[in-house]
Write an enzyme that holds these catalytic residues in place. Structure first.
Site, PDB file in Angstrom:
ATOM      1  N   LYS A  56       6.209   8.568  13.311  1.00 11.33           N
ATOM      2  CA  LYS A  56       5.539   7.590  12.440  1.00 11.33           C
ATOM      3  C   LYS A  56       5.492   6.239  13.129  1.00 11.33           C
ATOM      4  O   LYS A  56       6.374   5.917  13.926  1.00 11.33           O
ATOM      5  CB  LYS A  56       6.316   7.435  11.118  1.00 11.33           C
ATOM      6  CG  LYS A  56       5.455   7.037   9.938  1.00 11.33           C
ATOM      7  CD  LYS A  56       4.752   8.237   9.342  1.00 11.33           C
ATOM      8  CE  LYS A  56       3.904   7.887   8.154  1.00 11.33           C
ATOM      9  NZ  LYS A  56       3.382   9.108   7.511  1.00 11.33           N
ATOM     10  N   VAL A  93      -6.495   8.748  -2.025  1.00  6.30           N
ATOM     11  CA  VAL A  93      -6.231  10.159  -2.344  1.00  6.30           C
ATOM     12  C   VAL A  93      -6.127  10.351  -3.858  1.00  6.30           C
ATOM     13  O   VAL A  93      -6.755  11.248  -4.423  1.00  6.30           O
ATOM     14  CB  VAL A  93      -4.945  10.654  -1.639  1.00  6.30           C
ATOM     15  CG1 VAL A  93      -4.682  12.108  -1.980  1.00  6.30           C
ATOM     16  CG2 VAL A  93      -5.059  10.475  -0.122  1.00  6.30           C
ATOM     17  N   GLY A  94      -5.349   9.505  -4.517  1.00  4.83           N
ATOM     18  CA  GLY A  94      -5.113   9.651  -5.962  1.00  4.83           C
ATOM     19  C   GLY A  94      -6.405   9.616  -6.760  1.00  4.83           C
ATOM     20  O   GLY A  94      -6.579  10.382  -7.721  1.00  4.83           O
ATOM     21  N   ALA A 133       1.984  11.850  -2.415  1.00  5.09           N
ATOM     22  CA  ALA A 133       2.785  10.744  -1.869  1.00  5.09           C
ATOM     23  C   ALA A 133       3.854  11.308  -0.931  1.00  5.09           C
ATOM     24  O   ALA A 133       4.427  12.365  -1.203  1.00  5.09           O
ATOM     25  CB  ALA A 133       3.440   9.955  -3.010  1.00  5.09           C
ATOM     26  N   ALA A 170       1.225   7.520  -5.055  1.00  8.96           N
ATOM     27  CA  ALA A 170       1.388   6.156  -4.539  1.00  8.96           C
ATOM     28  C   ALA A 170       2.467   6.194  -3.459  1.00  8.96           C
ATOM     29  O   ALA A 170       2.704   7.233  -2.867  1.00  8.96           O
ATOM     30  CB  ALA A 170       1.751   5.216  -5.681  1.00  8.96           C
ATOM     31  N   LEU A 223      -3.966   5.287  -7.865  1.00  9.53           N
ATOM     32  CA  LEU A 223      -5.398   5.577  -7.727  1.00  9.53           C
ATOM     33  C   LEU A 223      -5.931   4.990  -6.433  1.00  9.53           C
ATOM     34  O   LEU A 223      -6.939   4.295  -6.418  1.00  9.53           O
ATOM     35  CB  LEU A 223      -6.158   5.035  -8.940  1.00  9.53           C
ATOM     36  CG  LEU A 223      -5.825   5.711 -10.272  1.00  9.53           C
ATOM     37  CD1 LEU A 223      -6.541   4.989 -11.414  1.00  9.53           C
ATOM     38  CD2 LEU A 223      -6.200   7.190 -10.265  1.00  9.53           C
ATOM     39  N   GLY A 224      -5.259   5.273  -5.354  1.00  4.14           N
ATOM     40  CA  GLY A 224      -5.745   4.872  -4.033  1.00  4.14           C
ATOM     41  C   GLY A 224      -6.767   5.878  -3.546  1.00  4.14           C
ATOM     42  O   GLY A 224      -7.414   6.569  -4.333  1.00  4.14           O
ATOM     43  N   SER A 263      -9.052  11.254   6.345  1.00  7.07           N
ATOM     44  CA  SER A 263      -8.222  12.413   5.989  1.00  7.07           C
ATOM     45  C   SER A 263      -7.889  12.453   4.498  1.00  7.07           C
ATOM     46  O   SER A 263      -7.240  13.392   4.036  1.00  7.07           O
ATOM     47  CB  SER A 263      -6.924  12.420   6.816  1.00  7.07           C
ATOM     48  OG  SER A 263      -6.154  11.276   6.505  1.00  7.07           O
TER      49      SER A 263
HETATM   50  N1  PHE Z   1      -1.009   9.953   6.543  1.00  9.13           N
HETATM   51  C1  PHE Z   1      -0.936  11.264   7.122  1.00  9.13           C
HETATM   52  C2  PHE Z   1       0.302  11.988   6.601  1.00  9.13           C
HETATM   53  O1  PHE Z   1       1.214  11.367   6.111  1.00  9.13           O
HETATM   54  C3  PHE Z   1      -0.845  11.104   8.596  1.00  9.13           C
HETATM   55  C4  PHE Z   1      -1.897  11.750   9.429  1.00  9.13           C
HETATM   56  C5  PHE Z   1      -3.094  12.235   8.932  1.00  9.13           C
HETATM   57  C6  PHE Z   1      -1.639  11.877  10.744  1.00  9.13           C
HETATM   58  C7  PHE Z   1      -3.978  12.860   9.737  1.00  9.13           C
HETATM   59  C8  PHE Z   1      -2.525  12.506  11.569  1.00  9.13           C
HETATM   60  C9  PHE Z   1      -3.700  12.998  11.066  1.00  9.13           C
HETATM   61  O2  PHE Z   1       0.397  13.181   6.666  1.00  9.13           O
END
Ligand code: PHE
Length: 348
Positions: free
Chosen positions: A64, A172-173, A247, A225, A169-170, A134
């Site tokens: 990370k 993804v949410g 989350a 969240a 509610l970002g 993503s």
């Molecule tokens: N935010 C994604 C997770 O926590 C991180 C990520 C997504 C990394 C896509 C690489 C590719 O899983």
């Protein structure tokens, strides 16, 4: 950890494991009370990415990046670009042991800026050759998990009889909430930003302030969240049957998983439920699968969740403990020379 030479911002890269392949994990740009809190968060988030990658069958470890914003507000635009360049250089300096991607506070456009310094970055916009945002695949994976839980735990009841609370509610949410509204779920939504009430109204969902939403009666609670919301004190006050959401790091401590289990609340491990983003990005960018095949892989999250819940039942463990055990087994198996693991994704 460095102080970015251009930006002056503290940046932490944590590599938790490279046993299965290069570590992978998003880049978070956010504020913390102190840089030490940012470092602690990065360590926990990187460990969760190792578990996520292992349980998803990826040939990757976990890592990370956390950039600790000074003060509360966002950076001025030019300093933010400097920060992204500093991050690109720092990722490149890991010499292939770590790949980054989007996370809280970063977007595909930011990944394109990071890419000036390194090619080890997922989710650049599609027109620049990446797999794009993503958050769609992360929501798709979460919805596959929720549908599985509806069948496995809620006796296959129709969504129109199921009360769901979405917390957050970002990017993804809000997608999850919209999909559940479309299926006719009895939906309550919540966010720290009160202006998200507009979205609640558009979806025909009930709005509730976060502190009430967390403990209000529901069949399913969907944490979407930031992490750490499930603490021992909160577990005592919960009145839901199932918790499953995208989350990261929902439990403040591994022991909280056992407390949930003891209270008869089924917590679906976040490392399984939230894997859609990394599963999709690696399927497209590493394995070069077409979109539909990559989405198919994201849907396999339902089966992986089933495996974890079945293992938990068989060994009388909480789902949290079963997930940890399964991930550890895969990592150990690979260290002992499991065929194929760690070989498909070369460090390059
Ligand atoms: N935010 C994604 C997770 O926590 C991180 C990520 C997504 C990394 C896509 C690489 C590719 O899983």
């Amino acid at each position: 950890m460095i102080t970015g030479p251009r930006s002056g911002v503290t940046i932490v890269v944590v590599i938790d494991s490279t046993v299965l392949g290069p570590a992978l994990g998003g880049c978070r740009i956010t504020s913390y009370p102190t840089w030490n809190d940012g470092l602690d968060d990065a360590v926990r988030l990187a460990a969760a990415m190792s578990e996520k990658a292992a349980l998803s069958g990826l040939h990757h470890g976990g890592g990370k990046t956390v950039a600790v914003l000074p003060g509360d507000g966002p950076l001025p635009a030019d300093r933010r670009v400097d920060l992204l360049h500093d991050i690109g250089d720092l990722v490149q300096a890991q010499q292939g042991r770590y790949w980054t991607g989007p996370d809280v506070g970063t977007s595909p456009d930011d990944m394109a800026v990071i890419a000036a310094g390194t090619h080890r970055v997922f989710c650049r916009p599609r027109h620049l050759g990446g797999s794009g945002d993503s958050s769609g695949p992360t929501a798709t994976g979460t919805l596959a998990a929720l549908d599985h839980l509806r069948r496995r735990v809620l006796a296959g009841r129709g969504w129109d009889t199921i009360a769901v609370t979405v917390l957050g509610l970002g990017r993804v949410g809000s997608r999850i909430a919209a999909a559940l509204a479309g299926r006719g779920a009895r939906l309550t939504v919540s966010d720290v930003a009160a202006d998200r009430q507009d979205l609640a109204a558009r979806l025909g969902a009930r709005w509730s302030p976060p502190e009430e939403a967390l403990t209000a009666p529901a069949d399913i609670l969907v944490p979407a969240a930031t992490g750490g919301l499930l603490t021992a004190a909160v577990v005592d006050r919960l009145s839901c049957r199932v918790i499953a959401g995208p989350a990261n790091n929902q439990l403040d401590d591994p022991a909280t998983g056992d407390l949930l289990h003891a209270r008869g609340i089924l917590w679906a491990p976040d490392t399984v439920v939230s894997a859609g983003g990394v599963v999709y990005a690696t399927a497209v960018e590493i394995d070069h699968l077409p979109h539909d095949d990559a989405v198919h892989r994201v849907h396999q999250i339902a089966g992986r969740l089933d495996d974890v819940l079945t293992a938990a039942q068989q060994h009388d463990l909480s789902p949290a403990a079963a997930a940890r055990q399964l991930a550890r087994r895969r990592l150990r198996g690979s260290a002992a020379g499991e065929q194929g693991a760690g070989q498909r994704t070369r460090i390059h």
